[in-house]
Design a protein around this motif. Structure first.
Motif, short mmCIF file in Angstrom:
data_model
loop_
_atom_site.label_atom_id
_atom_site.label_comp_id
_atom_site.label_asym_id
_atom_site.label_seq_id
_atom_site.Cartn_x
_atom_site.Cartn_y
_atom_site.Cartn_z
N GLU A 318 0.84 -1.19 0.00
CA GLU A 318 0.00 0.00 0.00
C GLU A 318 0.88 1.24 0.00
OE1 GLU A 318 -3.81 1.84 2.48
OE2 GLU A 318 -2.76 0.05 3.19
N VAL A 319 0.50 2.23 -0.80
CA VAL A 319 1.21 3.51 -0.76
C VAL A 319 0.66 4.31 0.42
CG1 VAL A 319 1.66 5.67 -1.98
CG2 VAL A 319 1.61 3.51 -3.24
N VAL A 320 1.55 4.74 1.29
CA VAL A 320 1.12 5.47 2.50
C VAL A 320 1.47 6.94 2.44
CG1 VAL A 320 1.20 3.41 3.94
CG2 VAL A 320 3.25 4.82 3.72
N ALA A 321 2.34 7.35 1.50
CA ALA A 321 2.69 8.77 1.40
C ALA A 321 3.33 9.05 0.05
CB ALA A 321 3.65 9.18 2.52
N ILE A 322 3.09 10.26 -0.46
CA ILE A 322 3.82 10.74 -1.62
C ILE A 322 4.31 12.15 -1.31
CG2 ILE A 322 2.56 9.33 -3.28
CD1 ILE A 322 0.89 11.72 -4.00
N ALA A 323 5.49 12.49 -1.82
CA ALA A 323 6.06 13.82 -1.56
C ALA A 323 6.95 14.19 -2.74
CB ALA A 323 6.87 13.82 -0.27
N ARG A 324 7.07 15.51 -2.98
CA ARG A 324 7.95 15.97 -4.04
C ARG A 324 9.36 16.12 -3.49
NH1 ARG A 324 6.80 18.03 -8.76
NH2 ARG A 324 4.68 18.71 -8.25
N ARG A 325 10.32 15.67 -4.28
CA ARG A 325 11.74 15.83 -3.93
C ARG A 325 12.44 16.35 -5.18
NH1 ARG A 325 14.50 10.81 -1.22
NH2 ARG A 325 12.95 11.38 0.37
N ALA A 326 12.80 17.64 -5.15
CA ALA A 326 13.33 18.33 -6.34
C ALA A 326 12.28 18.25 -7.44
CB ALA A 326 14.67 17.73 -6.74
N ASP A 327 12.65 17.76 -8.62
CA ASP A 327 11.68 17.69 -9.71
C ASP A 327 11.08 16.29 -9.85
OD1 ASP A 327 13.92 16.41 -10.56
OD2 ASP A 327 13.95 17.31 -12.57
N ARG A 328 11.24 15.45 -8.86
CA ARG A 328 10.68 14.10 -8.88
C ARG A 328 9.81 13.87 -7.65
NH1 ARG A 328 14.06 9.26 -10.50
NH2 ARG A 328 12.40 8.99 -12.01
N PHE A 329 9.22 12.66 -7.57
CA PHE A 329 8.37 12.30 -6.44
C PHE A 329 8.95 11.11 -5.72
CE2 PHE A 329 5.50 14.35 -9.44
CZ PHE A 329 4.84 15.26 -8.62
N VAL A 330 8.69 11.04 -4.42
CA VAL A 330 9.05 9.87 -3.62
C VAL A 330 7.76 9.23 -3.13
CG1 VAL A 330 10.18 9.03 -1.53
CG2 VAL A 330 11.27 10.81 -2.92
N VAL A 331 7.59 7.96 -3.46
CA VAL A 331 6.43 7.19 -3.04
C VAL A 331 6.86 6.25 -1.94
CG1 VAL A 331 4.73 5.48 -3.78
CG2 VAL A 331 5.39 7.33 -5.35
N THR A 332 6.20 6.34 -0.77
CA THR A 332 6.54 5.50 0.37
C THR A 332 5.53 4.36 0.49
OG1 THR A 332 7.45 7.41 1.53
CG2 THR A 332 7.00 5.44 2.84
N LEU A 333 6.04 3.13 0.58
CA LEU A 333 5.19 1.95 0.68
C LEU A 333 4.96 1.56 2.13
CD1 LEU A 333 6.80 -0.23 -2.15
CD2 LEU A 333 4.82 1.31 -2.32
N SER A 334 3.93 0.75 2.35
CA SER A 334 3.58 0.32 3.70
C SER A 334 4.71 -0.46 4.34
CB SER A 334 2.31 -0.52 3.67
OG SER A 334 2.40 -1.55 2.70
N GLY A 335 5.56 -1.11 3.56
CA GLY A 335 6.69 -1.84 4.11
C GLY A 335 7.88 -0.97 4.42
N GLY A 336 7.76 0.35 4.15
CA GLY A 336 8.84 1.29 4.46
C GLY A 336 9.73 1.63 3.28
#
Length: 574
Positions: A318-336
């Motif tokens: 499960e995706v638990v968070a998304i955030a912008r980092r510079a000109d890309r995105f970081v997708v955080t999964l439930s497993g970390g």
């Protein structure tokens, strides 16, 4: 198609009935030549003789895979014979034999349309006119493939042993069923179950045994997915051009079009491929599938199509968070784990609303189910089933379950099904003899010992409560989006649905020409399907939005390649 013999060596039956001698001879030759090694082919010239044969086969528990019957026989018509076959065994596939050009005859066309509408046939079959007639065989083999998937014969990839009414067993069975992974389920105290459990007498149930001999004790869904060869973990540092969150029709379309156009695409799915549409027993109004297609089959084909183009599917995460980092995105999964991507498509759909009746919530998986739960249909033979909901999904589930259950009741708060259900489904519901609709009614209570045994229905006109015996309750009462985990930068309406494109208020935009169509207020993040504000809750529209989101995503990637960095709007007003 892989032919499926019966376990005792007796071949399943293909029965064809046609009172035109020349046609019957040609049909017999085609069927016997192509399928005679694995099926017993019976060809008869009389509908009455066909009816007697069907009843005799059913009385001896012979498996009947397919019945083909000529349209214009008398005194019993082909439609009447096929309707009898359905009453004898709901799994029998039924084709109405018609000559080429029958669609041009008004009487024949009406017979086909009415028989399809009222569930008396599965589809029509054009009689063969040459040998070999591959068009004829394409229809026949499709029927046999569908029949084989519905029968517990041959070897299965997974054998599952558990207790009746066990939530854990239900979760695993539903996962396997929705992924179209062939499996058998045995109760722990059945002869087959005891044989599987030998040497594992004290093990915690359920137990799964794979085709290659591995034994899984009380496996999680993720462990079951791994045992079936599905990917549940990514390599560290792996990056993607696009991450699609959710694998319903919109997510699958986005994955297919993204990967086919050269974007390295990842799909993250927390449950099963197909979303809510994947639980539909039969979708008849989707373009290109004249005979209709089950939601799970449609999802499986789309999954395979996207995979062939290079899409990576990550299951039970499960995706638990998304955030912008510079000109890309970081997708955080439930497993970390964190995944870096250039763009995101939110296609995580909606979830059925909870019924909110405490005693029934305690019985989820033990007679109470959210969604259609196709894996339970065969277990409900001769049982009393209730469905809460008046949408297309509820109608499709009711028609499917009525093939097995003694009775099915649709419970709706409204005064008419026409408010929320397609006309073709309303006609099928009205034609089923063991299916009734309880308008202006509501489930307010129920319970049972270890599994559902009764419900309490309230008549909303009179306010009177009525207790009824019940073996199963399927709940499909609207939906709500799963969006509370999203960052504040992504604007939503008051119900939680995601705003995109022109629906994003102009006062909250900070880049000329942005957001793009289907782009959210967090530029570079797109939304498609049921989770999007203003979407049409239909499979076809979700597929269209998923593909359209990729077109806008391409525009975003072109701007990135040109060095134009997206500028998100000011902080949310939430």
């Amino acid at each position: 198609m892989t032919p499926v013999p019966e376990s005792d060596g007796i071949r399943p039956v293909i029965l064809a009935v046609d009172d035109h001698p020349d046609d019957l001879e040609r049909i017999s030759e085609e069927l016997t030549t192509r399928y005679g090694q694995h099926y017993e082919v019976m060809c008869l010239s009389s509908a009455n003789e066909g009816a007697e044969t069907l009843q005799e086969l059913a009385s001896t528990d012979r498996s009947i895979a397919l019945v083909l019957a000529c349209e214009g026989m008398s005194p019993m018509t082909g439609v009447e014979l096929l309707a009898l076959a359905k009453r004898l065994d709901s799994d029998i596939k039924r084709g109405l034999l018609v000559p080429w050009g029958a669609w041009g005859d008004e009487t024949s066309a009406k017979t086909i349309v009415d028989a399809m509408t009222f569930g008396e046939i599965d589809y029509y079959v054009l009689k063969p006119w040459r040998s070999p007639d591959e068009f004829f065989h394409r229809t026949v083999t499709s029927f046999l493939h569908e029949w084989a998937r519905s029968k517990s014969v041959g070897e299965a990839r997974i054998i599952l042993v558990g207790r009746e009414g066990s939530l854990r067993s239900y979760e695993l069975r539903n996962f396997l069923s929705r992924h179209r992974i062939e499996h058998f389920f045995y109760l722990f105290d059945s002869p087959e179950g005891r044989d599987i459990l030998r040497g594992h007498d004290s093990a915690e149930l359920p137990i799964a045994r794979t085709l290659d001999g591995r034994t899984l004790v009380n496996p999680t869904v993720a462990e079951m997915a791994q045992a079936c060869g599905l990917k549940t973990q990514l390599d560290e540092g792996e990056t993607f051009g696009a991450v699609v969150i959710g694998s319903g029709p919109a997510g699958l379309a986005a994955a297919l079009y993204g990967a086919s156009e050269g974007i390295k695409t990842l799909v993250v799915e927390r449950e099963v491929v197909g979303g809510q549409a994947g639980s539909s027993s039969m979708i008849r109004n989707y373009l290109g599938f004249a005979r209709g297609i089950s939601g799970s089959e449609l999802a499986a084909q789309a999954y395979q199509q996207a995979w062939v183009f290079g899409t990576t599917f990550l299951m039970t995460q499960e995706v638990v968070a998304i955030a912008r980092r510079a000109d890309r995105f970081v997708v955080t999964l439930s497993g970390g784990q964190e995944i870096t991507t250039d763009a995101i498509v939110l296609a995580n759909g909606v979830s059925y609303r909870r019924l909110g009746v405490g005693n029934l919530e305690d019985l989820v998986g033990a007679g109470v189910f959210y969604g259609a739960a196709a894996s339970e249909a065969h277990a409900l033979k001769g049982r009393r089933v209730f469905i809460v909901g008046g949408g297309n999904s509820a109608g499709q589930a009711a028609i499917h379950l009525a093939k097995h259950a003694a009775s099915v009741s649709i419970v709706v708060r409204g005064a008419s099904l026409a408010e929320s259900m397609s006309d073709y489904l309303i006609k099928e519901v009205g034609a089923a003899p063991n299916l009734d609709v309880r308008l202006r009614s509501q489930v307010v209570g129920g319970g049972g010992e270890s599994r559902l045994q009764h419900l309490v229905l309230r008549d909303l006109e009179s306010g009177v409560d009525q207790p009824v015996d019940a073996d199963a309750l399927f709940i499909m009462i609207g939906a709500e989006p799963h969006t509370n985990w999203l960052p504040d930068e992504i604007e939503r309406d008051r119900w939680g649905y995601i705003l995109t494109g022109d629906d994003v208020p102009s006062s909250l935009r900070s880049s000329p020409g942005r957001p793009l169509p289907l782009e959210t207020s967090m530029l570079g993040v797109f939304a498609a399907g049921d989770v999007r504000h203003g979407s049409i809750k239909r499979v076809a529209s979700a597929v269209g939005e998923g593909s359209a989101a990729i077109r806008s995503l391409h525009e975003h990637l072109r701007e990135l390649a040109a060095g134009i960095e997206p500028t998100d709007r000011p902080a949310s007003r939430r």
